[in-house]
Design a protein around this motif. Structure first.
Motif, short mmCIF file in Angstrom:
data_model
loop_
_atom_site.label_atom_id
_atom_site.label_comp_id
_atom_site.label_asym_id
_atom_site.label_seq_id
_atom_site.Cartn_x
_atom_site.Cartn_y
_atom_site.Cartn_z
N GLU A 101 0.82 -1.20 0.00
CA GLU A 101 0.00 0.00 0.00
C GLU A 101 0.86 1.26 0.00
N ILE B 188 2.48 3.21 5.44
CA ILE B 188 1.11 3.52 5.03
C ILE B 188 0.66 4.82 5.68
N TYR C 116 -5.24 -6.41 -2.92
CA TYR C 116 -6.05 -5.23 -2.68
C TYR C 116 -7.53 -5.56 -2.66
N THR D 186 -5.19 -4.64 3.03
CA THR D 186 -5.88 -3.68 3.90
C THR D 186 -7.34 -3.50 3.50
#
Length: 913
Positions: free
Chosen positions: A140, A216, A560, A595
């Motif tokens: 990410e 992140i 993702y 995430t």
């Protein structure tokens, strides 16, 4: 310390050789270059985002080529906003502000143009091309490949020379707060970027995730936030003609930001395998950060006191005002959603995506747009169209507000479905309309960016005379400050106070290092010790094929949509299995925890779906899951799901390896699920809890004899009117969940049928008992693509039983001589079939337990005469049932058909399992 106005006054009082208001040379050429580069890249990035959003509603849109698949476009969308748009916008603001704040030009024009080339032609453009070509990092905010990351680090080193060095020649006590944010952002991002982008490639799994979590958050907290606040603190006093409310509060806000922001990162992995002490430390830091943001925003808004008329008329200031309000909302939202009771509900949902857009567009982009518009009005020879600029603001504000509201509601809807026992696909169906709205909300945002671009190239051209005074903030605001008490230049700090800024900066670097120590290095050491102590000695690394598949999984953006992180929450454990432990990730370079969940978690994919289902799902997910939004991957095949390329086989090998180490370790001796009703009163569930060893509802349960005691028997209604309602409801449930494989009429002619072995059952070619259908729907059929459906409500399952039974149409009664002589068929059955099907045809022969799918129990399933004849003629591909055409004559086969059909509904012997 001085205000923006006081800064110029102190320079004059010290006898600066420049006259009041004189500005050192400003690199207007570089400003224009970065502004236009930012506008080009933001439009392209917005188009990437619009395509990504469209694919949620039309998953196969532009899906025939790997370069345009969802994952790669999503990578380029986020990196384009980060580097292309915001990076160039911030650099343009640096060239405008640094000479005014430092009272010195930037370090070197040549370095400036070299930095421009590096940033756009060694980072942004090649980064986009490489990602589309399949070279990326599945991390990410770190998606560009490592070769691009090297140029990013080089660019930040150049920024130190270009923008930080000019400030070193000034007294630190004279620096305005914008300068501090600029310096801090450059230096801390330069330090954090390599840690977040390179270390996860060297430190595996949970240990690497600790470093990823820091980056992140640091990507927003150390890059976007300082530079955006630097612009806000510059534009507000320059436009209103009044100093900021409190320079003291501005500096307190600055140092608290840099002290606490790096400590927040691990709150992205709450309830994970990372040590709980690190998680709680990040949560506490998140709370302190929220308080700091309240202080900063209060100071900025109070700086606008009495300037409501200016804010409403001056569009650049209105952009900044909107950004400041967004900063308050998104920061308080981030602090609140770090708390465990909130995090357990909204994490992985679209709520977080809305939160990210509010940060990057609502805060970072609106402030950057205000900064560009403000300085554009002060650059000689530029054009400025105020009407277009005003339209740009309202389109962007409207589109963003709609998007954030929509995604926030969608996240709450997803969370509600995930907390229930409903199938995962129900959450996708529940938010389909929200994803459509999200796509349409992107259109005014794209139009707003285009109009902003137009506003800078149309309208009247600003003359040298018009912009010369406006370009000197000291002269421009001098009169406004006449009645404002200022810090006396004669009263200077003495002793250690003169070094307070140096001490504070050293403390900031110390806190930055502390964040990596307490949230990454120490937890990593604890995890390494735990892995060494707990991991099975025989745990094998991935094979070469599996490792290649892992690379493919990462490059296509699978992480993702699918997490590989079952959190220690009861809802996660009930749905997916035991929580992910650190030792399971010891060979993961880099970690692929993810995430966000659009599809289900894949941590326990081992033996969950057979090979043919996986390949069909990769070729076109809607062949097996009608409402899936996963993109197809036809380039991994040679024309059909039956013809996978080596890349498809490698990806399949990797998917089938997920969870293998845990299953083979024997840590979890799974127990059959006895009921769809589970205890939802418990929030957390650890790996050793009984709930962690229960079989998740998506895992098939093997059955010998065709039925299972663990499955409830679902009897359709005996009332004709109620039965008809059940059949009608069952048809709806069947169309949503079963038709893609079995076909719309249940004749085994669904889109997936051609690539599945064994083929889905022809439900019109057999009569099924209530017990058989109930057990199959509850437990699935191991060795086939038929999954369990025990996540569905009982009324849905009962309706399915009623509907499937309604599909059977009885054929004509057999008239052959063999049919009248059942003893012939029984003798043949005992000789040829009993070893698998059992002596009484109950599917419990001596070898039945070793076969998947299990042999048929003819007491519970009665094939039509035509179907039974076809099976004896051709066998059942994909099962242990062979053809008998060459071994048995026509008379014998007909006798067998009559005998097995005569068993239906008769009492059976032997225990059920």
């Amino acid at each position: 310390m001085t205000t923006f106005a006081e800064h110029s006054s102190s320079l004059t009082a010290r006898g600066d050789e420049r006259t009041l208001g004189a500005i050192p040379p400003v690199e207007y050429g570089l400003i224009r270059a970065h502004v236009f580069a930012s506008l080009v890249t933001v439009v392209i990035s917005a188009l990437f985002g619009l395509l990504v959003a469209t694919k949620f509603t039309l998953p196969e849109f532009l899906g025939g080529h790997s370069w345009l698949t969802w994952g790669r476009l999503r990578y380029n969308h986020t990196q384009g906003i980060f580097f292309g748009w915001l990076g160039n916008a911030f650099l343009a603001s640096f060239y405008y502000a640094v000479p005014r704040l430092a009272n010195r030009p930037v370090f070197s024009r040549k370095i400036g143009w070299f930095l421009f080339v590096i940033w756009n032609f060694a980072v942004v453009l090649p980064g986009w091309v490489l990602v589309l070509a399949g070279f990326s990092q599945p991390l990410e905010w770190a998606e560009f490949p490592l070769v691009v990351d090297a140029f990013v680090v080089l660019a930040f080193i150049l920024m130190v020379f270009e923008f930080v060095v000019p400030f070193l020649k000034a007294r630190l006590s004279d620096l305005y707060v914008s300068a501090w944010y600029l310096i801090g952002g450059i230096i801390f991002t330069m330090l954090a970027y390599p840690v977040g982008n390179f270390v996860p490639e060297l430190v595996p799994g949970a240990r690497g995730a600790a470093f990823s979590g820091l980056w992140i958050h640091d990507a927003v907290g150390l890059f976007v936030t300082p530079f955006a606040l630097s612009i806000a603190y510059y534009v507000i006093p320059a436009t209103t003609g009044r100093p900021i409310y409190s320079h003291f509060l501005s500096m307190v806000g600055f140092w608290v930001l840099f002290f606490t922001y790096p400590l927040n990162g691990t709150h992205h992995y709450v309830y994970s395998a990372i040590p709980m002490a690190a998680q709680k430390g990040a949560i506490v830091a998140s709370a302190y950060l929220g308080m700091d943001v309240i202080l900063v925003v209060t100071n900025l808004l109070l700086s606008l006191r009495g300037s409501s008329g200016t804010a409403s008329k001056d569009v650049p200031l209105r952009f900044v005002w909107f950004g400041v309000i967004s900063y308050l909302v998104v920061s308080l939202q981030g602090s609140i959603q770090a708390f465990m009771p909130i995090n357990r509900v909204i994490h992985f949902t679209d709520w977080v995506i809305g939160h990210s857009h509010l940060a990057m567009i609502g805060f970072g982009s609106f402030v950057a747009l205000g900064g560009i518009a403000h300085m554009w009005q002060h650059i000689p020879g530029t054009r400025y169209n105020e009407r277009m600029m005003n339209w740009s603001f309202w389109l962007l504000a409207t589109g963003l507000t709609l998007m954030i509201t929509d995604l926030t509601i969608a996240g709450l809807v997803e969370a509600q479905v995930w907390e229930s026992s409903a199938p995962w696909i129900d959450s996708v169906r529940a938010v389909a309309s929200y994803w459509l709205v999200r796509t349409f909300s992107g259109l005014p945002i794209l139009a707003g960016f285009l109009l902003f671009w137009i506003s800078l190239v149309t309208g009247p051209r600003l003359s040298e005379t018009t912009t010369s005074a406006a370009s000197r903030p000291t002269a421009e605001n001098n009169a406004a400050y006449e009645n404002v008490p200022e810090f006396s230049p004669e009263v200077q700090p003495s002793g250690w106070l003169s070094y307070a800024h140096v001490v504070a900066f050293g403390a900031g670097v110390g806190f930055f290092a502390l964040s990596f120590l307490v949230l990454a290095i120490l937890p990593g050491k604890e995890l390494a010790d735990q892995i060494k102590r707990v991991a099975p000695a025989a745990m094998l690394p991935l094979t070469a094929s599996e490792q290649r598949g892992r690379v493919i999984y990462g490059r296509e953006g699978c992480a993702y949509c699918h997490t590989q992180q079952i959190r220690s929450l009861a809802a996660d454990v009930r749905r997916f299995g035991a929580p992910t432990e650190a030792w399971e990730t010891k060979y993961d370079y880099p970690q692929l925890w993810g995430t966000r969940r659009i599809g289900p978690d894949l941590s326990r994919e081992f033996n969950l779906h057979p090979r043919d289902w996986q390949l069909t799902h990769l070729y076109n997910p809607r062949f097996v899951v009608r409402d899936s939004v996963m993109p197809p991957y036809p380039w991994l095949f040679s024309g059909s799901a039956n013809q996978p390329t080596q890349e498809a086989l490698d990806l399949l090998a990797y998917l089938q390896s997920l969870g293998r180490a845990r299953r083979l370790s024997g840590f979890d001796q799974q127990t059959p699920a006895m009921s769809a009703t589970t205890d939802t009163s418990v929030d957390m569930a650890m790996a050793g809890d009984p709930s962690g060893r229960a079989t998740p509802p998506t895992v098939p349960i093997a059955m010998t004899g065709g039925i299972s005691d663990s499955a409830p028997v679902l009897h359709p209604s005996s009332n004709p009117y109620d039965l008809q309602e059940e059949i009608s409801h069952g048809a709806t449930v069947f169309a949503a969940n079963c038709a893609s494989c079995h076909g719309t009429t249940g004749r085994s002619d669904g889109k997936a049928s051609a690539s599945l072995l064994p083929k889905p059952a022809n439900l019109t070619a057999a009569r099924f008992s209530d017990e058989r259908l109930s057990s199959v729907l509850w437990n699935g059929i191991t060795g086939s693509a038929m999954p369990p459906w025990r996540q569905l409500p009982t009324e849905d399952l009962r309706a399915l039983v009623a509907y499937i039974q309604s599909l059977y149409v009885a054929g004509a009664q057999p008239t052959t001589q063999a049919a009248a002589n059942p003893e012939v068929g029984k003798a043949l059955f005992t000789a040829a079939c009993a070893s698998c099907h059992g002596g009484a045809g109950a599917g419990n022969g001596p070898v039945a337990g070793t076969l998947t799918p299990a042999p048929t129990n003819f007491h519970l399933k009665q094939p039509t005469e035509e179907r039974a004849w076809e099976v004896l003629e051709n066998g059942v591909p994909g099962t242990a049932m062979p053809p008998w055409k060459s071994q048995l004559g026509e008379f014998e086969r007909r006798a067998l058909v009559a005998y097995v059909r005569s068993l239906y509904g008769t009492p059976q012997e032997g225990p059920k399992q």
